[in-house]
Design an enzyme around this catalytic site. Structure first.
Site, PDB file in Angstrom:
ATOM      1  N   LYS A 186       0.842  -1.204   0.000  1.00 23.12           N
ATOM      2  CA  LYS A 186       0.000   0.000   0.000  1.00 23.12           C
ATOM      3  C   LYS A 186       0.879   1.258   0.000  1.00 23.12           C
ATOM      4  O   LYS A 186       2.082   1.184   0.203  1.00 23.12           O
ATOM      5  CB  LYS A 186      -0.925  -0.021   1.223  1.00 23.12           C
ATOM      6  CG  LYS A 186      -1.857  -1.248   1.254  1.00 23.12           C
ATOM      7  CD  LYS A 186      -3.099  -1.072   0.414  1.00 23.12           C
ATOM      8  CE  LYS A 186      -3.695  -2.359  -0.074  1.00 23.12           C
ATOM      9  NZ  LYS A 186      -4.717  -2.986   0.732  1.00 23.12           N
TER      10      LYS A 186
HETATM   11  C1  LIG Z   1      -5.665  -3.976   0.947  1.00 16.11           C
HETATM   12  C2  LIG Z   1      -7.133  -3.984   0.864  1.00 16.11           C
HETATM   13  C3  LIG Z   1      -7.931  -4.362   1.949  1.00 16.11           C
HETATM   14  C4  LIG Z   1      -7.404  -4.797   3.297  1.00 16.11           C
HETATM   15  O1  LIG Z   1      -6.305  -5.582   3.243  1.00 16.11           O
HETATM   16  P1  LIG Z   1      -5.480  -6.132   4.472  1.00 16.11           P
HETATM   17  O2  LIG Z   1      -4.484  -7.004   3.798  1.00 16.11           O
HETATM   18  O3  LIG Z   1      -6.408  -6.888   5.354  1.00 16.11           O
HETATM   19  O4  LIG Z   1      -4.850  -4.998   5.203  1.00 16.11           O
HETATM   20  C5  LIG Z   1      -9.304  -4.267   1.803  1.00 16.11           C
HETATM   21  N1  LIG Z   1      -9.870  -3.845   0.657  1.00 16.11           N
HETATM   22  C6  LIG Z   1      -9.131  -3.481  -0.402  1.00 16.11           C
HETATM   23  C7  LIG Z   1      -9.827  -2.982  -1.628  1.00 16.11           C
HETATM   24  C8  LIG Z   1      -7.748  -3.562  -0.340  1.00 16.11           C
HETATM   25  O5  LIG Z   1      -7.020  -3.215  -1.412  1.00 16.11           O
END
Ligand SMILES: *Cc1c(COP(=O)(O)O)cnc(C)c1O
Length: 377
Positions: A186
């Site tokens: 991210k």
């Molecule tokens: C990254 C993401 C999440 C949450 O991801 P985690 O790996 O649990 O932190 C939820 N929704 C979307 C659209 C994502 O890209």
């Protein structure tokens, strides 16, 4: 193209000595969880989202799960969302035995189509759960208007959109609550982690209790409700706090790389660039291109393999949620249900994307992509 050049990863975190020092300081402090960095990190994220409260949790998924719980969504309820998202989005609805109802996407933005979202609402609908796909804030004001008009709760899955703005409003400020995520791919990372942002004190209070074994007070062995361990350690919060202080710089570097790609790929006729209408106001999470409609899914998959064979990270993004076998079994969905999503999902691929990418790396990806595409013509 030389094959012994260093591989280019799909993603790479942006970590400086300041982050390393902040984490080391927590380690030396002896206070590794529920310490002073927690509140500071929550405050930084809440401010960025234009919200009153932040609640840090150990993943975006757990944050979204707590939002679903805090809104009282359960068996018999429906939540309207998009099939073109990461699987955690509909999973959080299923965790509470409610039903995710999909609505097809807008091919111009890849976010759920506002008209389709409206059409999917029934008298069982309890909430909307739209997603800022790839960091694109398009339509969020419209979704919020629909939620208000139909008297529904709205959760903003802004896990891919930290720092984006739409008409002056930041990602995380739409609806009742939003969730950011901090996995290492991210925009900013805490290793693993997530953050609920909200103005609703009841959501904040319930999420604080539920992330900490259902405790209602500081009393360690007193539990008011069935809760979870979704806490985020102070090591992670310290890392996140420094990342947040650098967010504008991190986003600017990513925007620069997106600009380099936009320019480098402009002459590739088979390629459609990422669908951000306002490239300065999106938050660049990934750089996902789309092949022209005469390319098939096997063509796309072969191009991904070709790139990987040349040491260039690439991946498809996303597999439509409604086609995952267990979703089909639980929801009765099947291939063909959401043709826009399926047409786009079969032709999208992510290219290497991180703030430290050089112009020459972007050039290498451009050259490899051009050759990989030509090989499928
Ligand atoms: C990254 C993401 C999440 C949450 O991801 P985690 O790996 O649990 O932190 C939820 N929704 C979307 C659209 C994502 O890209």
């Amino acid at each position: 193209m030389s094959h012994n050049e260093a591989p280019i990863p799909l993603a790479f975190p942006d970590i400086t000595d300041a982050e390393v020092d902040a984490v080391a300081a927590v380690m030396r402090s002896g206070r590794l969880s529920l310490g002073p960095r927690l509140g500071a990190f929550e405050q930084a994220c809440a401010e960025r989202a234009g919200r009153q409260y932040g609640v840090a949790v150990n993943s975006g998924t757990s944050g979204m799960h707590l939002c679903v719980k805090a809104l009282g969504i359960g068996a018999g309820d429906e939540v309207v969302t998009t099939p073109f998202t990461f699987i955690a989005t509909p999973n959080c609805v299923l965790f509470e035995n409610a039903r995710p109802v999909f609505a097809d996407i807008d091919p111009e933005t890849y976010n759920v189509d506002p008209g389709a979202l409206d059409d999917a609402i029934t008298n069982r609908t309890k909430a909307l759960l739209p997603v800022e796909v790839f960091g694109n804030p398009a339509h969020f004001d419209e979704y919020e208007r629909i939620a208000n008009r139909r008297n529904l709760a709205m959760i903003e899955d802004c896990c891919e959109a930290l720092g984006a703005t739409l008409a002056g409003r930041p990602a995380g400020s739409f609806g009742d609550c939003g969730i950011f995520a901090f996995y290492p791919n991210k925009q900013i990372t805490t290793g693993e982690g997530g953050m609920i942002v909200t103005d609703r004190e009841d959501i904040r209070d319930l999420a604080v209790s539920l992330r900490n074994q259902g405790r209602a007070t500081e009393a360690w062995l007193s539990h008011a409700r069935l809760g979870y361990n979704y806490r985020l350690s102070d090591l992670s919060c310290a890392l996140g706090e420094v990342q947040m202080s650098r967010l504008d710089d991190i986003l600017a570097k990513r925007r620069r790389v997106a600009g380099l790609y936009d320019e480098a790929l402009a002459d590739l006729e088979a390629v459609r660039l990422p669908p951000m209408a306002d490239r300065a106001k999106a938050s660049w999470f990934v750089y996902v291109i789309r092949l022209a409609d005469d390319f098939t899914r096997p063509d796309r998959d072969a191009i991904i393999q070709d790139l990987r064979g040349r040491g260039i990270g690439s991946s498809n993004y996303f597999v439509p949620c409604h086609t995952q076998p267990y979703m089909q079994e639980r929801l009765g969905t099947r291939e063909g249900d959401f043709p826009v999503t399926e047409r786009i999902a079969a032709r999208t691929l992510a290219l290497p994307f991180f703030g430290g990418m050089t112009e020459s790396q972007v050039g290498r990806v451009r050259e490899a992509l051009g050759e990989a595409i030509d090989a499928r013509r």
